[in-house]
Design a protein around this motif. Sequence first.
Motif, mmCIF file in Angstrom:
data_model
loop_
_atom_site.group_PDB
_atom_site.id
_atom_site.type_symbol
_atom_site.label_atom_id
_atom_site.label_comp_id
_atom_site.label_asym_id
_atom_site.label_seq_id
_atom_site.Cartn_x
_atom_site.Cartn_y
_atom_site.Cartn_z
ATOM 1 N N LEU A 265 0.843 -1.193 0.000
ATOM 2 C CA LEU A 265 0.000 0.000 0.000
ATOM 3 C C LEU A 265 0.879 1.242 0.000
ATOM 4 O O LEU A 265 1.897 1.276 0.678
ATOM 5 N N LYS A 266 0.467 2.221 -0.750
ATOM 6 C CA LYS A 266 1.088 3.531 -0.597
ATOM 7 C C LYS A 266 0.022 4.396 0.056
ATOM 8 O O LYS A 266 -1.095 4.518 -0.476
ATOM 9 N N LEU A 267 0.325 4.948 1.227
ATOM 10 C CA LEU A 267 -0.744 5.633 1.951
ATOM 11 C C LEU A 267 -0.275 6.974 2.490
ATOM 12 O O LEU A 267 0.925 7.209 2.669
ATOM 13 N N ARG A 268 -1.223 7.816 2.755
ATOM 14 C CA ARG A 268 -0.900 9.092 3.378
ATOM 15 C C ARG A 268 -1.684 9.189 4.685
ATOM 16 O O ARG A 268 -2.910 9.017 4.697
ATOM 17 N N ILE A 269 -0.961 9.457 5.774
ATOM 18 C CA ILE A 269 -1.600 9.507 7.088
ATOM 19 C C ILE A 269 -2.455 10.762 7.187
ATOM 20 O O ILE A 269 -2.028 11.847 6.767
#
Lengths: 301, 439
Positions: free
Chosen positions: A256-260
Amino acid sequence: MLSIRHIVKQYANHRALDDVSIEIEQGKVFGLLGPNGAGKTSLIRIINQITGPDSGEVLFNGQKLDQSHISRIGYLPEERGLYKKMEIGEQILYLAQLKGLSLQEARKRAKYWFQKLEIESWWNKKIEELSKGMQQKAQFVATVIHEPDLLILDEPFTGFDPVNAEIIKNEILELNKKGATVIFSTHRMESVEELCDSIALLNLSKKILDGKVKTIRNAYRNGTYILEYEGEKADTSASAPFEVLSEAATDEGYQLKLRINAGSKVNDVLQYMLPRTAISKLEEVIPTMNEVFIQTVSKAK
Amino acid sequence: MHKIILIIKREYFTRVKKKSFLLVTFLVPVLFIGMMALIGYVAVKQNEMGDKKKIEVIDESGWFANKLNAANNIEYVYKQEDPAAAKKNFLNAGYDYLLYIPASLNAQLISENKPSTGVTNNVESALNAIAQARRLADAHIDSAVLASAQKGIDVQGLQMTESGIKNAHVYASYGVGLVCAFLIYFSLFLYGTQVMRGVIEEKVSRIIEVIISSVKPFQLMLGKIIGVGLVGLTQFIMWIALTLTLSTVVGSLVQKGVKVRTEQATQMQKAMGQQTPKADVHPDNMMGSIMEEVESIPVVYTVSCFLFYFLFGYLIYSALFAAVGSAVDSETETQQFMLPITLPLIFTFALSQSVIVNNPDSTFSVWLSMIPFTSPIAMMIRIPFGGVPAWQLGLSMLLLVLGFLFTTWVAGRIYRVGILMYGKKATYKELAKWFFYSE
């Protein structure tokens, strides 16, 4: 070592440099970045005293830049060139003498560099008889032969094959280790990350960013992480503390590439994911200089 | 200063070491002398060079019986024959010409082809000489009396100087002036374009940016101009030395030829048994008077003026050529900027051969010898004639030096911007803008 203060350069129809100030520290490798037409060449020409600024000043070790500093600067322009019909050795000696070396000293150092770069057998060859890569090596020798305190290299690796590019890179780093300050102008951002301590980014005649490479990249962090886990696809639809930017299957599971989300922390991500799956990797994505470059320049538009 | 000397050295030695430089330096005097020698040789030997012509003579007038003697490769054979029959048989008779002189003296010269003008003239003058002598005798006039009566009057051109009246020797002045003007005209083009090519070479090969990060553009331009100028000076000195050596050798050969010809001429005159008026200038005297004419020109004065006008004429024009070179990306683009540079040169050179040389002291000539762009050629025409007042010479030189400083300054300002401009087609408007750019 070099202070560029409020430089303005105006041409008839456009302003090439608009109040540009840059500090370059002694013994560092400094990257001068910017898209085509941003004003890099104009600035480099001012440092080389090829042209003068309309206002502002350049200080070299605290002194106002003047003719006596010419012999302490080595310049490799982006558009390379040597006299086509002149023998290469003679040509290096000529350029070295123009930088203030005596003939004997120039000859001694030229021989040293020709041996080091394994080009001594070309001494009596004319430039037009050499391949482009060979000409570049000769030009590099002409740039460094007078042991300048400040090296200005405009796209130094173009025209070299990977092997020779590596040789030249190591020579530059060695000169830097011996105390030379290097200004490095390039579009190749991976070499900026590899070589430069600090950078300045010019766009549309203005400096829009400068500082240490590490600091800049950190400043451009935006809470993006790479998370990898094993097993079945986890359900992340319910009130996750992050936003999924992309999702891809790997051999063992998923990435996953995620942004908090704002207000959440890395721990929140772990707490959310732990009950759902077996985490194998969590890593923050620090933007590359390439991303910083594109982001800043396109934002300025 | 040290850097300018380095630049001059490079510009000089790369050019002098070229094979083409050596070739031109040695070949030009050889070709020049060779051409002069050939012209001289042909002029001396023109009569001997043709085949011997045999002329069949039928003289019905009886005036010329056995009086035509062989000369100038022409042999006369008298025949008593019916002219109509002779004409009919001419093609088979084996003669080159048939000369038919009827009682009316309206002579005809017949040939298989068209008669050559050389032979016709020779025959004509031979006939005239004999006819004239006979008519004089018929009229009881002594040919010696006539000759003295016909003696021409020579007007001698004299020049009043402080040391008395001297021979004016106008023709030597004429020649020296034209030669000097030609040399200056020719060398301004020759070496000016070399400067221009050098500038274009540096721009095209892109070495220019490396060099002007070490020296000021003006230093580079000046170094190049002086370097090429020294090449020109070297070439000129070599040419003069070689030409003098060669011409001494060739000259002695030609003089021999002249002597031979003179002997022939005197023989011919004797053979004709009469004196041609005005032909009594002895060639040795002629040579002597040429030498005297040349010596009448103040050598040191003329040579120093020549060197001055050559040097500053070159400097003023090569600075402009350098500016043109800096404004273009290749030699083919130079055309539009060359015209205003070459126009004053061609204009003065064309005028120098007519107006100035014929009236070296006219107001027009004086003006042309003052304007810096035309003075190198115009003044060099006037100087061998002498009589250029010191104030005119001084003013002309001062204006030329000022003109040189001014054009070099203007050219330098265009040059420093032009050498860094690529891919932009320069216009006059553009050049004017460059001139006003700050440093």
